[in-house]
Structures are given as C-alpha cells and as structure tokens.
Design an enzyme around this catalytic site. Structure first.
Site, short mmCIF file in Angstrom:
data_model
loop_
_atom_site.label_atom_id
_atom_site.label_comp_id
_atom_site.label_asym_id
_atom_site.label_seq_id
_atom_site.Cartn_x
_atom_site.Cartn_y
_atom_site.Cartn_z
N ALA A 24 0.72 -1.40 -0.11
CA ALA A 24 -0.31 -0.06 0.03
C ALA A 24 0.89 1.46 -0.31
O ALA A 24 0.17 2.20 0.01
CB ALA A 24 -0.89 -0.02 1.47
N ALA A 32 11.55 0.69 -1.30
CA ALA A 32 11.05 0.32 -1.69
C ALA A 32 9.72 0.04 -1.83
O ALA A 32 9.41 0.20 -2.44
CB ALA A 32 11.42 -1.09 -1.22
N GLU A 167 11.15 3.19 17.21
CA GLU A 167 11.51 2.00 16.92
C GLU A 167 12.55 0.64 16.79
O GLU A 167 12.09 -0.25 16.11
CB GLU A 167 12.03 2.93 14.75
CG GLU A 167 11.03 3.67 14.55
CD GLU A 167 9.78 3.38 14.01
OE1 GLU A 167 9.84 2.98 13.21
OE2 GLU A 167 8.70 4.33 13.70
N ARG A 199 12.89 8.61 12.63
CA ARG A 199 12.20 7.51 13.57
C ARG A 199 11.90 7.63 14.15
O ARG A 199 11.33 6.98 15.19
CB ARG A 199 11.51 6.16 12.44
CG ARG A 199 10.94 6.52 10.99
CD ARG A 199 10.46 5.32 10.98
NE ARG A 199 10.23 5.16 9.54
CZ ARG A 199 9.77 3.43 8.76
NH1 ARG A 199 8.61 2.48 10.02
NH2 ARG A 199 9.44 3.69 7.82
N HIS A 235 16.29 2.73 8.97
CA HIS A 235 16.42 2.64 10.07
C HIS A 235 18.48 2.38 9.96
O HIS A 235 17.95 1.81 8.86
CB HIS A 235 15.48 0.88 10.36
CG HIS A 235 14.23 1.17 10.84
ND1 HIS A 235 13.30 -0.21 10.27
CD2 HIS A 235 13.30 2.25 11.17
CE1 HIS A 235 12.12 0.90 10.63
NE2 HIS A 235 12.33 1.79 11.38
N ASN A 346 8.86 -4.61 0.81
CA ASN A 346 8.31 -3.74 1.81
C ASN A 346 9.59 -2.50 2.09
O ASN A 346 8.72 -2.31 3.43
CB ASN A 346 6.59 -4.00 1.89
CG ASN A 346 5.76 -3.65 1.84
OD1 ASN A 346 5.29 -2.66 1.27
ND2 ASN A 346 3.95 -4.13 2.14
N CYS A 352 15.13 -6.94 9.45
CA CYS A 352 14.12 -6.92 9.72
C CYS A 352 13.13 -8.07 10.65
O CYS A 352 12.14 -7.59 11.30
CB CYS A 352 13.06 -6.27 8.93
SG CYS A 352 14.38 -5.14 7.88
O1 SUG Z 1 8.72 0.18 8.84
N1 SUG Z 1 8.22 -1.56 5.74
C1 SUG Z 1 7.89 -1.11 7.24
C2 SUG Z 1 9.67 -2.28 6.75
C3 SUG Z 1 10.35 -1.74 8.11
C4 SUG Z 1 11.47 -2.62 8.05
N2 SUG Z 1 11.91 -2.60 9.72
C5 SUG Z 1 13.60 -3.12 9.75
N3 SUG Z 1 14.61 -1.53 9.17
N4 SUG Z 1 13.64 -3.03 10.99
C6 SUG Z 1 8.60 0.31 7.40
O2 SUG Z 1 8.76 0.72 6.75
C7 SUG Z 1 5.21 -1.18 4.13
C8 SUG Z 1 4.45 -1.11 4.67
C9 SUG Z 1 3.43 -1.17 3.64
O3 SUG Z 1 4.03 0.36 2.76
O4 SUG Z 1 2.23 -1.29 3.43
C10 SUG Z 1 6.72 -0.70 5.50
O5 SUG Z 1 4.81 -0.32 7.01
#
Ligand code: SUG
Length: 423
Positions: A24, A32, A167, A199, A235, A346, A352
């Site tokens: 989404a 990404a 986070e 964040r 992150h 995503n 992660c």
């Molecule tokens: O928070 N993606 C997550 C990916 C988290 C990765 N975590 C670490 N790096 N530890 C985020 O950005 C995308 C969901 C969406 O767009 O539907 C998302 O939330």
C-alpha cells in the site's frame, strides 16, 4: 548474575508474515515500499518465504522463536477513530490492514540480563509513533511479549509515550564478547528536518536506557547520518548491524563516525569494526541490496555468519565485497543467502523480520519457540488459509477480509495461542 546465566543464548523471534500482507506504499522514506505501491502482493508465498528462512536458521544450529500476526484489520484502532472497516476511507483501511507487525525488529528494544541493573532481560515495546499504519501495533505486541516473556527472568515494559518516536531494535545494537557476557548497547537516533522522517527520537532512546537500568559507561547514543536517511535508510539496521565483537557498518551510516568509533573502542576494546567504504559499495547499492539488513549471527562453532537476502547476491558490487571479505581473513566467515523477496519489496530484509532476545529458552513460553515440526505445522496452516494474492484494489472486499481474519484464527488455534484472538 541473572537467572539461568549458563544457558543464555540468542533467540531470533521472527514475525510470521500475516495473511493481509500487501503493498500500500505506507512508508515515506522507505524506497522499496514506496516504489512497489499498488503491486499485487502474495501473502502465502511471503509467509512461506519467512518459514523457509526460519528453517534455514534452525539448520544452522540457531534457536528460533516466533511472534504472531496481529488482528487485521485492527477494528479497535478504527473504533478509536469512530469508524469501521466498511465505512473507513481508503487510506485508513490500508493503515488498519497492514501486516507490518511481521517486521519484528521493530517490536521492541531488548536489553539482555547481563546488561541490566537487576539482571532481568528488559523489553520495551516500540511505539512506532511516526507512521500511522505502524502506530497501532504496540498494544498487540505488548500482549504477545507479556505472554511469551511472563517468566520473572524478564521485565516487559509499555511503550515510551508519543511523540518520542521509538522503532525498537532496528535502531539498537549490542556488542559483547559472548551473548551471555555483559555488553555495550548502542542506541542510534535520527535528527528530524531532513527529506524523510527520522523515526527514532533521542529522548525515546534515553528513556529506554534508563528504564532498562543500563550502565551509562556501557551505553552509547549515536546519531544516524542525514545522508543515510535521505538515501532511504529509514532505520539504522539498513546500514549497520552488530553481533558479538563485530560491528558491520557502511562508511556513511553515522553522523560522526570517528567520534563514535573512538567512544566504542573505549567502552568495548574488543570490538572488531568491519566498515564497508562508499567506493567499494555505494550507499544506494547497500540500501537496494540490504547488505546490512542481514542477520549477523554466531554459529555453534563460534564462527560468525551473515544471512543476506538474494538481492545482495544480485548486486555485483555487494557480492564482490562479500566474496573478497570471506576469502580474506575478515571476521565474517560464512555468507548464507535467503529468499525473502515478498518482504523485501516492502523494505523489510532478513534482519527486519527478527527480534533478538538473549535468554534461557526454558524461561520462554514454549508456544513462541519453534522446531522443524512446529514450522511444518505453521507452513501447513499458511498453505491452507493464507490468501494467494492481494491486488491493491481488493482491500475493501469483504470476502478477502473474512479470509484474512479466518486465516489468523486458524494459526492461533493451531499454535494454542487462542487467548490472543481477541487480545
Ligand atoms: O516500517 N515497511 C516497514 C519495513 C520495516 C523494516 N524494518 C526494519 N528495517 N527493521 C517500515 O517502513 C511498508 C508497508 C506498506 O507500505 O504497506 C512498511 O511498513
């Protein structure tokens, strides 16, 4: 000394990828996720990729746990917004439906018993306050952590209050001569005002260090570089990872790396810093390939291995760097490759998807630990119940929502965690 010191091991708790996994585009700064907005997602394949990663980790001799998919859509959250799923506008539907709890590195910050003043392993659930779709994860994460870590060997804390964004482990690193030894904990925060959201707020990091009873002499607070955040490292764990004595980081990860390295060497003289220079691997290649969003692990042999996503093998500069490092005398002795493409699209790599907890497995609720047989059971539930595909225009479809809710229920029933169905 904390309880069960002799048996403290690192346990990787992977988020089981939920049946509502979809693209989404909810995370600005996560390149990404933004790029893949609107693509058709494949929740069943995604969740099976996650299971395969856990299976491979077990085969390496690592101890493996799970965190469970959250109730999605999150009706309680929508209720708080005085709406329900059918009536909610599209952006709230997407935010309520996100399977983002799969990225367990964002579930909590964990300070193992050897680092804390009372010898207990402290976990603070992350408030994920910066982005709407993640800001409602913490109540269910807290419920799961309180169940999994109910033993007095643990102290599970509620989230730091908003607006101090936290986070979790994605912005936290730990170095120690062995997992059961006293470590040095590093909190990495971002400075707001750049192109994308920073964040992790420094006040959140400081609050967690105080709450966990960490020794200030063994606790560092480090600023993430603005250029890393601007390049898509939303992150710190996208540009740096630590395990044991090894810090593996990109040259451009930190705002003032010379000062950080000096402070780190003073606090932890045993550190081995493996830095990847920008002329060997650009920040863009590092972020696109998730070279650093790898699981840096200690194998039972004592050797260090790096578990990277397929994308790292497909990025020539990254793979060349890894091959040269392993062929030389570097601390990373093995590279394992896993396919987590559905999550990667995503912006979530191998690291992660997991939360590291150093603990005696006997103190963890066994329903949150897995062996090959339990992974097989999980895979069977996924194969039977997870939607095969979710196209972006289907998220309002009541039949899809019913399937998503039934799928989660089937998993919680199979794992004996029904008390979480309506936490
Ligand atoms: O928070 N993606 C997550 C990916 C988290 C990765 N975590 C670490 N790096 N530890 C985020 O950005 C995308 C969901 C969406 O767009 O539907 C998302 O939330």
């Amino acid at each position: 000394m904390s309880r069960g010191d002799g048996r403290l091991v690192e346990i990787n708790f992977d988020g089981v990828i939920g049946p509502s996994h979809n693209y989404a585009g909810l995370s600005p700064g996560n390149l990404a996720a933004t790029r893949n907005r609107g693509l058709t997602a494949h929740p069943r394949a995604a969740a099976l990729q996650g299971v395969a990663k856990m299976r491979a980790n077990l085969e390496l001799g690592l101890t493996q746990g799970i965190l469970l998919p959250h109730a999605r859509p999150d009706h309680r959250w929508l209720d708080g917004l005085a709406t329900d799923y059918a009536a909610a506008p599209g952006h709230l539907q997407a935010q309520a439906l996100s399977a983002s709890a799969m990225w367990a590195a964002n579930a909590a910050t964990v300070s193992p018993g050897p680092d804390t003043s009372d010898g207990r392993c402290h976990l603070t659930v992350a408030n994920l306050a910066t982005l709407a779709h993640r800001s409602h994860e913490w109540p269910e994460t807290l419920a799961q952590l309180r169940l999994a870590f109910a033993d007095p060997a643990f102290a599970v804390h509620a989230a730091v209050p908003a607006p101090f964004g936290d986070e979790g482990a994605a912005n936290h690193m730990r170095l120690a001569t062995a997992h059961h030894a006293t470590g040095v904990e590093i909190f990495v925060y971002g400075k707001p005002g750049g192109r994308f959201p920073a964040r992790q707020h420094p006040d959140a990091s400081a609050a967690i260090a105080r709450r966990h009873g960490l020794d200030p002499a063994r606790t560092l607070f480090v600023q993430q570089s603005d250029e890393a955040i601007a390049a898509g490292a939303f992150h710190n764990d996208v540009v740096a990872v630590a395990n044991g004595r090894v810090l593996f980081a990109h040259e451009q990860a930190f705002a003032d790396k010379d000062r950080f390295y000096d402070d780190l060497r003073a606090a932890f003289p045993e550190v081995e810093i493996v830095e990847v220079s920008a002329d060997r691997v650009s920040l863009d290649d590092a972020i696109a390939s998730y070279l650093f969003n790898a699981q840096l692990v200690t194998l039972p042999s004592g050797e260090t291995a790096l578990i990277v996503p397929e994308e790292a093998r497909e990025t020539p500069a990254v793979w060349a760097w890894l091959e040269a490092h392993v062929a030389g005398n570097g601390p990373i002795r093995h590279v394992e490759v896993v396919d987590v493409r559905q999550s990667m699209a995503n912006g979530g790599g191998p690291a992660c998807l997991r939360l590291r907890v150093v603990a005696d497995p006997a103190t963890v609720d066994p329903r949150f630990l897995v062996d090959a047989a339990r992974l097989e059971l999980i895979a069977r539930v996924i194969e039977t119940h997870w939607p095969e595909a979710i196209a972006a225009d289907r998220i309002g479809d009541p039949a899809l929502i019913a399937q998503i809710e039934a799928a989660r229920r089937a998993l919680l029933e199979a794992l004996g965690t029904v008390e979480l169905i309506d936490r």
